[in-house]
Design a protein around this motif. Structure first.
Motif, PDB file in Angstrom:
ATOM      1  N   ILE A   1       1.276   8.247  -9.269  1.00  0.00           N
ATOM      2  CA  ILE A   1       0.092   7.469  -8.873  1.00  0.00           C
ATOM      3  C   ILE A   1       0.539   6.262  -8.046  1.00  0.00           C
ATOM      4  CG2 ILE A   1      -1.717   5.922  -9.747  1.00  0.00           C
ATOM      5  CD1 ILE A   1      -2.242   7.947 -11.947  1.00  0.00           C
ATOM      6  N   SER A   2       1.629   5.635  -8.465  1.00  0.00           N
ATOM      7  CA  SER A   2       2.125   4.466  -7.732  1.00  0.00           C
ATOM      8  C   SER A   2       2.619   4.815  -6.330  1.00  0.00           C
ATOM      9  CB  SER A   2       3.264   3.801  -8.501  1.00  0.00           C
ATOM     10  OG  SER A   2       2.801   3.437  -9.771  1.00  0.00           O
TER      11      SER A   2
ATOM     12  N   ASP B   1       0.883   6.518  -4.298  1.00  0.00           N
ATOM     13  CA  ASP B   1      -0.341   6.718  -3.507  1.00  0.00           C
ATOM     14  C   ASP B   1      -0.707   8.179  -3.290  1.00  0.00           C
ATOM     15  OD1 ASP B   1      -1.352   4.122  -2.999  1.00  0.00           O
ATOM     16  OD2 ASP B   1       0.262   3.788  -1.576  1.00  0.00           O
TER      17      ASP B   1
ATOM     18  N   GLY C   1      -2.660   9.698  -5.196  1.00  0.00           N
ATOM     19  CA  GLY C   1      -4.069   9.796  -5.626  1.00  0.00           C
ATOM     20  C   GLY C   1      -4.166  10.279  -7.065  1.00  0.00           C
ATOM     21  N   ALA C   2      -4.940   9.562  -7.884  1.00  0.00           N
ATOM     22  CA  ALA C   2      -4.986   9.840  -9.327  1.00  0.00           C
ATOM     23  C   ALA C   2      -5.466  11.263  -9.625  1.00  0.00           C
ATOM     24  CB  ALA C   2      -5.870   8.820 -10.027  1.00  0.00           C
ATOM     25  N   ASN C   3      -6.494  11.698  -8.948  1.00  0.00           N
ATOM     26  CA  ASN C   3      -7.027  13.031  -9.238  1.00  0.00           C
ATOM     27  C   ASN C   3      -6.014  14.120  -8.919  1.00  0.00           C
ATOM     28  OD1 ASN C   3      -9.391  11.937 -10.092  1.00  0.00           O
ATOM     29  ND2 ASN C   3     -10.479  12.235  -8.152  1.00  0.00           N
ATOM     30  N   LEU C   4      -5.358  13.943  -7.781  1.00  0.00           N
ATOM     31  CA  LEU C   4      -4.368  14.937  -7.360  1.00  0.00           C
ATOM     32  C   LEU C   4      -3.189  14.956  -8.331  1.00  0.00           C
ATOM     33  CD1 LEU C   4      -4.547  16.790  -5.015  1.00  0.00           C
ATOM     34  CD2 LEU C   4      -3.218  15.200  -3.642  1.00  0.00           C
TER      35      LEU C   4
ATOM     36  N   THR D   1       1.807   2.276   3.933  1.00  0.00           N
ATOM     37  CA  THR D   1       1.261   1.455   2.853  1.00  0.00           C
ATOM     38  C   THR D   1      -0.208   1.766   2.572  1.00  0.00           C
ATOM     39  OG1 THR D   1       0.618  -0.321   4.361  1.00  0.00           O
ATOM     40  CG2 THR D   1       2.786  -0.498   3.360  1.00  0.00           C
ATOM     41  N   THR D   2      -0.809   2.625   3.402  1.00  0.00           N
ATOM     42  CA  THR D   2      -2.224   2.942   3.227  1.00  0.00           C
ATOM     43  C   THR D   2      -2.476   3.642   1.901  1.00  0.00           C
ATOM     44  OG1 THR D   2      -2.325   3.310   5.590  1.00  0.00           O
ATOM     45  CG2 THR D   2      -4.215   4.048   4.328  1.00  0.00           C
ATOM     46  N   GLY D   3      -3.590   3.297   1.299  1.00  0.00           N
ATOM     47  CA  GLY D   3      -3.972   3.947   0.049  1.00  0.00           C
ATOM     48  C   GLY D   3      -4.819   5.174   0.317  1.00  0.00           C
ATOM     49  N   GLN D   4      -5.730   5.462  -0.588  1.00  0.00           N
ATOM     50  CA  GLN D   4      -6.513   6.693  -0.518  1.00  0.00           C
ATOM     51  C   GLN D   4      -7.421   6.753   0.707  1.00  0.00           C
ATOM     52  OE1 GLN D   4      -5.807   9.305  -2.605  1.00  0.00           O
ATOM     53  NE2 GLN D   4      -4.180   7.812  -2.891  1.00  0.00           N
ATOM     54  N   ASN D   5      -7.635   5.615   1.349  1.00  0.00           N
ATOM     55  CA  ASN D   5      -8.446   5.611   2.559  1.00  0.00           C
ATOM     56  C   ASN D   5      -7.828   6.455   3.672  1.00  0.00           C
ATOM     57  OD1 ASN D   5      -9.410   3.682   5.233  1.00  0.00           O
ATOM     58  ND2 ASN D   5     -10.918   4.450   3.798  1.00  0.00           N
TER      59      ASN D   5
ATOM     60  N   ASN E   1      -9.656   9.686   4.306  1.00  0.00           N
ATOM     61  CA  ASN E   1     -10.857   9.517   5.138  1.00  0.00           C
ATOM     62  C   ASN E   1     -10.490   9.381   6.601  1.00  0.00           C
ATOM     63  OD1 ASN E   1     -12.725   9.628   3.181  1.00  0.00           O
ATOM     64  ND2 ASN E   1     -13.375   7.483   3.310  1.00  0.00           N
ATOM     65  N   GLN E   2      -9.483   8.540   6.844  1.00  0.00           N
ATOM     66  CA  GLN E   2      -9.043   8.325   8.229  1.00  0.00           C
ATOM     67  C   GLN E   2      -8.734   9.665   8.882  1.00  0.00           C
ATOM     68  OE1 GLN E   2      -5.692   5.624   8.362  1.00  0.00           O
ATOM     69  NE2 GLN E   2      -6.735   4.133   7.078  1.00  0.00           N
TER      70      GLN E   2
ATOM     71  N   ALA F   1       6.858   1.117   0.342  1.00  0.00           N
ATOM     72  CA  ALA F   1       5.788   2.090   0.131  1.00  0.00           C
ATOM     73  C   ALA F   1       6.333   3.509   0.223  1.00  0.00           C
ATOM     74  CB  ALA F   1       4.700   1.895   1.165  1.00  0.00           C
TER      75      ALA F   1
ATOM     76  N   ASP G   1      -7.662   2.678  -5.221  1.00  0.00           N
ATOM     77  CA  ASP G   1      -6.414   1.995  -4.895  1.00  0.00           C
ATOM     78  C   ASP G   1      -6.114   0.764  -5.743  1.00  0.00           C
ATOM     79  OD1 ASP G   1      -5.660   3.809  -2.891  1.00  0.00           O
ATOM     80  OD2 ASP G   1      -6.884   2.778  -1.419  1.00  0.00           O
TER      81      ASP G   1
ATOM     82  N   GLY H   1      -2.599   0.547  -0.260  1.00  0.00           N
ATOM     83  CA  GLY H   1      -2.668   1.306  -1.504  1.00  0.00           C
ATOM     84  C   GLY H   1      -1.908   0.667  -2.648  1.00  0.00           C
TER      85      GLY H   1
END
Lengths: 278, 477
Positions: free
Chosen positions: A29-30, A32, A34-37, A206-210, A213-214, A236, B40, B228
Motif C-alpha cells: 500500500i505504501s 502506491d 492502491g489498497a483495493n488492488l 510520487t503520484t498517488g491513485q490519481n 484517472n490521469q 517514491a 492516498d 500519493g
C-alpha cells in the motif's frame, strides 16, 4: 489465538504467518499500488497456499504487465513523431530532452518542438536543453496555438529529412476539458501532415491513485501509446504505474531517474517490482 | 478534489440506518479506512484516524443510538475529527517585526513552487504589500526566466542577479536579496528555490544554508495535491532536513482525492496555509480546514460560496434587481445579462458547484460545461437593440436573422437562448407568486433546455392579445 486456530490458519495459508501478510500489505500500500488492488492480490496469494509470500505476489503482479512492446517506435521510410503529454510538473520537458539525447546517440536526426506555449518560460527551458544536446527546436510565441507550433515543426521535420520529431506540450490537469481538447487539436493537426506514432504520458512516481484517472482520461483524449515514469530516483516507489499497466494494458516505456540528460532507462520490470517490496 | 472522498463517505453513511451496533461501527470504520487509503491517505494515518473514530463512536454510542438520526451523529464525529486533523482554524502569514518578512518556498520538483511564488506575490500585493520575488532556483533550466515572466505578469519585481541553469550560488543570491529588499523598501521577500527529492543530501544542505542565511519568518513546504503515499516520507524528510512552518497545497483544481494533505498535516503537525486552485494567477486562497473537512464529507462549502457571491454581485445591482422584482416589472434581457456577468465574476460554474452541498453528482454532469457559452450568450444579447432586450416578443424572424449575423452565432442558438430566457422569466414570475422554482434549470447556460413545446406555451401566455378588450382582461388577472 488458540492453538487450533493458529494451526488452521497456517494450513490454510501455507507457512506464511498472518503478521507477515499484514506487513506485506502495508509495504505494498505504501508503494502506491492502491489498497483495493493490494487486497485483491494478497487474497489471491493466500489462496495459493504459498510458502514464500513475496515470490507468489511477484508472480501475480508480473502477470499484470503489459505484453506490448516497450521499445520506442521507429518508422524507417518516414518521419517518426512522438508527442509528450501529462499533467503539470511531472517532468515532460526534461523527459523530452532525455529521449532526444537517447535518439541522437543512436544516430538519429532529431527535431524538437516547444508546444508548451502556456507556462512561463517553458519554451526557453526546452531551448536550453536543445542547446545543451545540440539539436534544433521549433518554437512559437507565448500563448500562441500549440497546434501551430506542431504544424511548423512537422513541416520543417519533413522538409529537412529529420528521422524523429518530439513535441513537448504544456502540462494540463486531465479534468480540464478545454485543455484536453486543445491537445486533441495538436494531434489532429499533426496527423494531417505526418502520423503521430507515439503519445507518451509522463507520470510522476510520487503520484498517488490519481495517476489511474490521469491515464484513463489522456488515453481517451489522445490515444496514449505508453508511459514514462519520472522521478523514480526519489523515495517514491511509483506503484501506481503498475496499477495503470494492469488497468490500461499499455506499457511503461521509460523510467526517469535523475536530472541529467542521460538519466533515462528502459523500463526494467523485474527491478521495478522488486523495488515495490523494499 | 476531495469530492471523491466526499462521495465515498456519503455512500458509507447512507448504509447507516436505525440502531447502530458495535459491529456496525467496526464495519463502518474499516470502510472509512479503505476509503481513506484509496484517497492516498497514508496507511498509518488512515489507521489512527479510523481507530479514533471507532473509539469516539463507542464512547458516545448511547448518545448516537438515542438520537433520531444516528448516521448524522457519527457524521458529526467524523467531521470534527477531520477538521481537527486538517488544522482546526485557518492561519495567516506571520509578519516580521522589522521588514522585510521573508518567505522561503521549498518542495519536490514539479510541485509548483515557481508558479506559486507568483501567486503568493500577487496575493500579498493585493493586500497592499510590496513583495519582491527572488530567483534562487539556479538548477532547473530557465527557472529564473520563468520567475521573471511570472513576476512580470503580476507586476512584482524579481531579484535575479544570476542567470541560473547551473550558474550562480543560490545562497548568496538569497543573502543579497535581503539587502536589495531593504534598500528598495520591499516589505516581503519570497524566495523560490530549486526542487529536489527528499533524499538528495547535497541539495538539502544547500536549502539549509539558504535558510540559515536569510532566517525566514515563514518556510512553506509546497506540495502537489496529487501526491500519493510518499507524501509522508517526503514531508518528514523536508521537516527533518530543513524544517518548515506551514504547507501549501497546489493543483487542488485537479480531481485527485488529496488524502495526502491529511497525512502531511497529521504527521508533521504543521498547518496547511494556502491552497492553489487553478491555472490563473488569482486561483489562490487561504486554506480553510473547516470548510475543507465539510467538503470532504460532501457537505459543501457554503461559506466559500457565500463569500464569492458577495464579492461577485455588487450590492447595488442586486438591490436594483430586487426592487424591480418587487415592483412587478418585467424581467428583461438586460437583467439576464447582468446575472450572467455576476456569474462570470463568481468564477467558473463548475468551481461554484463544487462548493454546493450534495452537488457532487450534479457537478460531475456539468464538469464539461464550458464558460465560453456565457461569452456566446453575451454576444447574442449585445447584438440586440434596446427594444428587443426589454421586449423579446418583438423578436421575429428577420430580427433574429440580424442578431445571428451580428453575433456570429447560428439562428438555432438564438432561438434556444430566447427559449431559455422565457423560462427564466417564467421562474421570476413564479417566485413573485411565492413559489420557489424547482431546480436550476432556468439559469443561463446550464445546458438543461426545457422541452420546446412547454416553452412555446409559456411564451403564448405572455403574448398580448391584439384585441384591446381581451388584452385588458388578460392583464387584469
Amino acid at each position: 489465538m488458540s492453538l487450533f486456530k493458529r494451526l488452521f490458519t497456517a494450513i490454510r495459508s501455507g507457512s506464511v504467518s498472518p503478521d507477515e501478510w499484514e506487513q506485506l500489505r502495508g509495504t505494498l500500500i505504501s508503494s502506491d499500488l492502491g489498497a483495493n488492488l493490494v487486497d485483491e492480490v494478497i487474497e489471491q496469494a493466500k489462496s495459493m497456499k504459498a510458502d514464500d509470500a513475496v515470490l507468489s505476489i511477484t508472480k501475480l503482479v508480473s502477470s499484470w504487465l503489459s505484453d506490448k512492446s516497450r521499445a520506442l517506435k521507429k518508422e524507417h521510410d518516414r518521419l517518426t513523431t512522438i508527442l509528450i503529454v501529462g499533467v503539470n510538473g511531472t517532468g515532460k520537458t526534461t523527459s523530452t530532452a532525455k529521449i532526444a539525447t537517447k535518439l541522437i546517440n543512436d544516430g538519429n536526426k532529431v527535431l524538437l518542438a516547444a508546444a508548451d506555449t502556456f507556462r512561463a518560460a517553458a519554451t526557453e527551458q526546452l531551448q536550453t536543453w536543445a542547446e545543451r544536446i545540440k539539436t534544433p527546436v521549433v518554437t512559437g510565441e507565448a500563448n500562441s496555438d500549440p497546434a501551430s507550433v506542431a504544424f511548423n515543426a512537422v513541416t520543417k521535420a519533413k522538409a529537412e529529412d529529420f528521422q524523429y520529431l518530439i513535441i513537448d506540450t504544456a502540462g494540463r490537469l486531465h479534468n480540464k476539458q478545454d485543455l484536453m481538447d486543445e491537445l486533441g487539436k495538436v494531434v489532429r493537426v499533426t496527423n494531417k501532415h505526418s502520423q503521430v506514432d507515439e503519445v507518451l504520458l509522463v507520470i510522476d512516481a510520487t503520484t498517488g491513485q490519481n495517476g489511474i484517472n490521469q491515464a484513463k482520461v489522456f488515453i481517451d483524449a489522445v490515444g496514449v501509446t505508453g508511459f514514462i515514469i519520472t522521478k523514480l530516483d526519489g523515495s517514491a516507489k511509483g506503484g501506481v504505474a503498475l496499477a495503470i499497466e494492469k488497468q490500461t494494458g499499455l506499457p511503461i516505456k521509460f523510467v526517469g531517474t535523475g536530472e541529467g540528460v542521460l538519466d533515462l532507462s528502459p523500463f526494467d520490470s523485474t527491478a521495478y517490482i522488486q523495488g515495490l517490496f523494499n | 478534489m476531495f469530492e471523491a472522498l466526499g462521495q465515498r463517505f456519503s455512500s458509507i453513511f447512507s448504509g447507516l440506518r436505525g440502531k447502530v451496533s458495535e459491529s456496525d461501527l467496526k464495519t463502518f470504520t474499516s470502510q472509512i479506512k479503505n476509503a481513506l487509503l484509496e484517497s492516498d491517505v497514508s496507511l498509518s494515518v488512515a489507521d489512527s484516524f479510523s481507530n479514533r473514530i471507532y473509539e469516539k463512536a463507542v464512547e458516545r454510542s448511547e448518545e448516537i443510538n438515542k438520537s433520531i438520526n444516528p448516521a448524522q451523529k457519527i457524521f458529526e464525529i467524523v467531521n470534527l475529527e477531520l477538521t481537527q486533523i486538517l488544522g482546526g482554524e485557518s492561519r495567516r502569514v506571520r509578519y516580521a517585526k522589522t521588514s522585510p518578512t521573508v518567505i522561503l518556498l521549498i518542495g519536490l520538483q514539479g510541485a509548483g513552487k515557481t508558479t506559486l511564488a507568483g501567486k503568493l506575490a500577487n496575493y500579498l500585493k493585493a493586500d497592499g504589500n510590496t513583495p519582491l520575488l527572488v530567483a534562487a532556483d539556479l538548477q532547473r533550466p530557465n527557472a529564473v526566466t520563468q520567475l521573471q515572466v511570472v513576476g512580470n505578469s503580476v507586476n512584482v519585481p524579481v531579484f535575479a542577479p544570476e542567470p541560473g541553469n547551473g550558474v550562480g550560488d543560490p545562497v548568496s543570491v538569497a543573502k543579497l536579496s535581503l539587502n536589495f529588499a531593504k534598500d528598495k523598501l520591499h516589505n516581503f521577500v519570497i524566495i523560490d528555490t530549486a526542487g529536489r527529492t527528499g533524499i538528495d543530501e547535497e541539495l538539502m544542505q544547500q536549502l539549509n544554508s539558504i535558510k540559515a542565511t536569510v532566517n525566514p519568518n515563514e518556510t512553506f513546504f509546497v506540495v502537489d495535491s496529487m501526491i500519493g503515499q510518499n507524501a509522508v516520507v517526503t514531508a518528514q524528510a523536508f521537516l527533518a532536513g530543513v524544517g518548515f512552518d506551514a504547507v501549501v497545497l497546489t493543483k487542488l483544481d485537479g480531481d485527485a482525492r488529496g488524502g495526502a494533505a491529511l497525512s502531511i498535516v497529521e504527521v508533521t503537525k504543521k498547518p496547511i496555509i494556502f491552497a492553489s486552485t487553478g491555472e490563473k494567477i488569482n486561483d489562490f486562497d487561504l486554506f480553510y480546514p473547516d470548510r475543507m473537512a465539510s467538503r470532504i464529507l460532501g457537505m459543501g462549502d457554503i461559506a466559500s460560496l457565500a463569500e464569492s457571491a458577495k464579492r461577485a454581485i455588487p450590492e447595488e445591482a442586486s438591490k436594483k434587481l430586487e426592487d424591480k422584482f418587487n415592483k412587478g416589472e418585467e424581467f428583461t434581457f438586460e437583467d439576464f445579462l447582468s446575472q450572467l456577468e455576476a456569474m462570470k465574476n463568481m468564477g467558473s460554474i463548475s468551481k461554484l458547484l463544487g462548493l454546493l452541498p450534495n452537488a457532487v453528482g450534479l457537478k460531475k454532469q456539468l464538469n464539461n460545461f464550458d464558460d465560453t457559452e456565457l461569452v456566446r450568450t453575451r454576444a447574442i444579447i449585445e447584438s440586440m437593440t434596446p427594444l428587443e432586450r426589454s421586449n423579446p416578443k418583438v423578436l421575429n424572424g428577420s430580427r433574429r436573422a440580424r442578431i445571428s449575423r451580428g453575433s456570429g452565432r447560428a439562428i438555432s442558438e438564438i432561438n434556444s437562448l430566447v427559449e431559455r430566457f422565457a423560462q427564466a422569466q417564467k421562474v421570476m414570475k413564479q417566485m413573485r407568486g411565492g413559489n420557489m422554482p424547482a431546480g436550476l434549470g432556468s439559469l443561463p447556460g446550464m445546458g438543461q433546455p426545457v422541452k420546446p413545446k412547454q416553452q412555446e406555451q409559456s411564451f403564448k401566455k405572455k403574448s398580448r392579445s391584439g384585441n384591446p378588450a381581451k388584452r385588458a382582461l388578460e392583464e387584469g388577472n
